[in-house]
Design an enzyme around this catalytic site. Structure first.
Site, PDB file in Angstrom:
ATOM      1  CD  GLU A 175      -3.171  -1.189  -0.083  1.00 14.92           C
ATOM      2  OE1 GLU A 175      -3.277  -0.469  -0.858  1.00 14.92           O
ATOM      3  OE2 GLU A 175      -3.016  -2.674  -0.284  1.00 14.92           O
TER       4      GLU A 175
ATOM      5  CG  HIS B 136      -0.895   1.100  -4.426  1.00 18.49           C
ATOM      6  ND1 HIS B 136      -0.608   0.806  -5.839  1.00 18.49           N
ATOM      7  CD2 HIS B 136      -1.239   0.226  -4.094  1.00 18.49           C
ATOM      8  CE1 HIS B 136      -1.023  -0.019  -6.009  1.00 18.49           C
ATOM      9  NE2 HIS B 136      -1.334  -0.802  -5.198  1.00 18.49           N
TER      10      HIS B 136
ATOM     11  CB  CYS C 245       4.715  -5.104 -10.128  1.00 16.29           C
ATOM     12  SG  CYS C 245       6.409  -5.383 -11.286  1.00 16.29           S
TER      13      CYS C 245
ATOM     14  CB  CYS D 171      11.238  -6.114  -8.919  1.00 24.23           C
ATOM     15  SG  CYS D 171      10.208  -5.021  -9.927  1.00 24.23           S
TER      16      CYS D 171
HETATM   17 ZN   LIG Z   1      -2.170  -2.854  -4.992  1.00 26.07          ZN
HETATM   18 ZN   LIG Z   2       7.516  -4.099  -9.308  1.00 27.46          ZN
END
Ligand SMILES: [Zn+2]
Ligand SMILES: [Zn+2]
Ligand SMILES: Nc1ncnc2c1ncn2[C@@H]1O[C@H](COP(=O)(O)OP(=O)(O)OP(=O)(O)O)[C@@H](O)[C@H]1O
Ligand SMILES: [Mg+2]
Lengths: 444, 177
Positions: B133, B136, B143, B167
């Site tokens: 979260e 975001h 992703c 990542c």
């Molecule tokens: Zn999400």
């Molecule tokens: Zn990612």
């Protein structure tokens, strides 16, 4: 880079628009919102969207009306309808008007992602087909649906209109009327035509066999499961699954089937991995599912899921004008496969066939012609080549009275109109027999 | 200049040790200082009796009003079942590229699904949810890298499949803001 999939959300509730738009943006889609149908239509004048997700009940123009208008502008647009539970009926109507799918509000986060994934899949399918079409000129043609009657023309028109949609279809009709052929015609004219059509004869399998047939199984999940096996739903990925004799499935299978239809995912028997598959469902039955629903032997929710479109294939006796065409077609078909010169049919034999009621419908006619070619003299199909014994009561007989009349006549003929012997055989007295002869105006 | 601060606002009782593990993970992932604060808001007014759940949209707005000096990001941590009107439930949600997020433990525990309790697993799931979260709020969208914490998860099993880190692609994205 790939073009982003675009989604238009239409809902009068702000919180719904905001949540969905946030959800889709986070998932990497391009999103626009409209608070009513009018606004949506005006956005659509200058912009196109891959997917339109709309509420049904909105002030002003409702979702259904908007759907119809959008479909007029672009019949390929993918529209998903959101509805409150109370209006599932309307949602089904929406599916009939060309909506891609519907969800009941509020929905599981997972349903939402499945829904969008399925819709996206449909978009890629359409694109892939465009490319494939350029490469493949001649399609594997469906065995022709022969007939010129109004009844068969109606069926063909329905096939044509449901084929390109993604809706599930129930094909109803008596045994041997051509339901499976209709299913093949739908598949062959759909976007999925380059992918498999997988048939399952539900009536022929026990519950547990059907389960492993449909879902597949993992090695060792039951005695006899020696290998991992893909189920039919997996095999039908990107294509169509044809569930024949759907009315025969058990209550437990009905529940499982409903789940698969809703989520498009399932597990193999004895497996623990969720498998997704993108398939279209076509079912067939010779039973009255609606009344089974009323009696509680077939789940109503499953019925609604399956019965988005219904195609009824009428019995052969209601389209007698197709018989000569079919006879000719089957003669040609079997003579060709048996490597015989194509023969003709004797007018008397023809007449006899036309008068027959064909309780086994086209399959019965087909078998009859095949047999006649085998047993015949190789020049012409005659009355003697047909399986009509002289004593067989016409199956044009439908009422008990008709039956009585035909039966009395048959026995009278058998005893050469000897009243005493006939009455004896029928175990009635002579007066009764005379009365019957008068009543039915029987003549020798 | 001080590194940016992330504030974890707790609603309801969380064990100190539990919170410290979360704070540690967040500090490492976003390379910033983390402050834990207890919120004293009565959340009963966010309860929807019809659904017997708490309104996540309203709670997100509520957390957003909490004043925290100099905090770049704020996340409210809950124990209760969260929903938004269009969905049956959510694990959490965030303002995309904004300041505020919320996340709840409620649906992350094994017991919820009839399985044996597993505190370590629960903690790990919650850490992933919190980092997700917060991602975001840094403007990250979902992703497709299998192990990335920014994978979308609609089931707890999905959460277990990913790890608790961004990542490299997502990491680069956060660096841009
Ligand atoms: Zn999400
Ligand atoms: Zn990612
Ligand atoms: N209109 C038609 N033109 C040519 N052949 C037909 C037509 N309709 C049916 N047939 C043939 O009749 C046979 C029976 O058709 P099909 O198997 O589709 O019937 P069905 O309704 O599925 O029967 P059942 O309910 O017994 O499964 C098939 O060999 C099919 O090819
Ligand atoms: Mg059949």
């Amino acid at each position: 880079m790939e073009k982003k999939i675009s989604i238009l959300v239409v809902d009068d509730e702000e919180s719904v628009r905001d949540s969905l738009s946030l959800w889709f943006v986070e998932d990497g889609y391009r999103v626009e919102c409209a608070e009513n149908a009018k606004k949506a239509l005006s956005i659509l004048e200058s912009d196109t969207f891959d997917i339109i997700l709309t509420d049904l009940k909105m002030p002003g123009m409702d979702g259904l009306e908007m759907l119809r208008r959008i479909k007029v502008l672009n019949k390929d647009s993918i529209i998903i309808v959101m509805t409150a539970f109370a209006t599932v009926d309307t949602a089904v109507k929406a599916l009939k008007d060309g909506a891609f799918d519907y969800v009941t509000k509020p929905f599981d986060p997972d349903d939402l992602s499945h829904l969008i994934r399925n819709a996206t899949r449909q978009i890629t399918l359409a694109q892939e087909n465009e490319t494939l079409k350029k490469r493949v000129d001649s399609l594997e043609s469906v065995e022709d649906l022969i007939g010129k009657s109004e009844a068969i023309k109606r069926v063909l028109k329905e096939v044509e209109s449901v084929a390109p949609t993604n809706s599930s279809v129930i094909i109803t009709g008596e045994s041997g009327t051509g339901k499976e052929l209709v299913a093949r015609a739908i598949h062959a004219n759909s976007l999925r035509k380059f992918y498999p059509l997988v048939s399952v004869h539900c009536g022929a399998l026990t519950e547990s066999l059907l389960e492993s047939e449909l879902f597949g199984h993992e090695k060792g999940s039951f005695t006899g499961a020696l290998y991992n096996r893909k189920g039919r739903f997996e095999m039908a990925d990107s294509g169509t699954i044809f569930l024949d004799e759907i009315a025969t499935i058990s209550a437990k299978m009905q529940v499982e089937l409903l789940r698969v239809l809703e989520t498009k995912s399932f597990m193999r028997v004895g497996g623990n991995k969720e498998i997704s598959s993108d398939f279209r469902v076509i079912c067939a039955t010779n039973r009255d599912l609606k009344s089974m629903v009323e009696k509680g032997t077939f789940r109503e929710d499953l019925y609604y899921r399956l019965n988005v479109m219904n195609i009824h294939v009428p019995p052969l006796r209601e389209r007698v004008e197709d018989i000569p065409l079919l006879v000719e077609y089957f003669i040609r078909k079997y003579c060709t496969t048996m490597n015989k010169p194509v023969i003709t049919i004797d007018p008397a034999a023809s007449k006899r066939i036309l008068a027959y009621q064909f309780p086994g419908n086209i399959r019965e006619l087909e078998n009859m012609i095949e047999r006649a070619i085998v047993v015949g003299n190789g020049r012409k199909i005659g009355l003697a080549d047909l399986p009509f014994g002289k004593d067989v009561i016409e199956s044009s007989v439908e009422s008990l009275e008709d039956f009585e009349k035909a039966f009395i006549l048959q026995i009278l003929n058998k005893y050469s109109w000897n009243i005493s012997r006939t009455a004896q055989a029928l175990k009635v007295d002579r007066v009764t027999l005379y009365n019957k002869i008068k009543k039915y105006s029987l003549k020798s | 200049m001080n590194p940016p601060t992330i504030t974890l606002f707790t609603f309801g009782h969380f064990e100190r040790g539990f919170l410290e593990r979360i704070s540690g993970a967040v500090t490492k992932e976003y390379n910033c200082s983390v402050v834990i604060k207890e919120a004293h808001t009565d959340i009963s007014e966010f309860f929807d009796p019809g659904r017997r759940q708490y309104n996540g949209d309203k709670l997100l707005r509520e957390v957003d009003t909490l004043q925290v000096q100099g905090s770049a990001k704020v996340i409210g941590l809950f124990q209760v079942d969260l929903f938004i009107p269009i969905l049956t439930y959510i694990f959490g949600q965030a303002q995309l590229g904004g300041r505020t997020a919320i996340a709840s433990l409620y649906r992350l525990s094994n017991e919820r699904y009839g399985m044996k309790a597993d505190d370590e697993l629960l903690l790990n799931r919650f850490i992933k949810e919190v980092i997700h979260e917060l991602g975001h709020t840094f403007g990250l969208i979902h992703c497709h890298t299998a192990s990335c914490v920014m994978q979308s998860s609609t089931y707890v099993e999905d959460i277990d499949l990913k790890n608790s880190h961004l990542c490299s692609k997502c990491r680069t994205e956060t660096g841009k803001v």
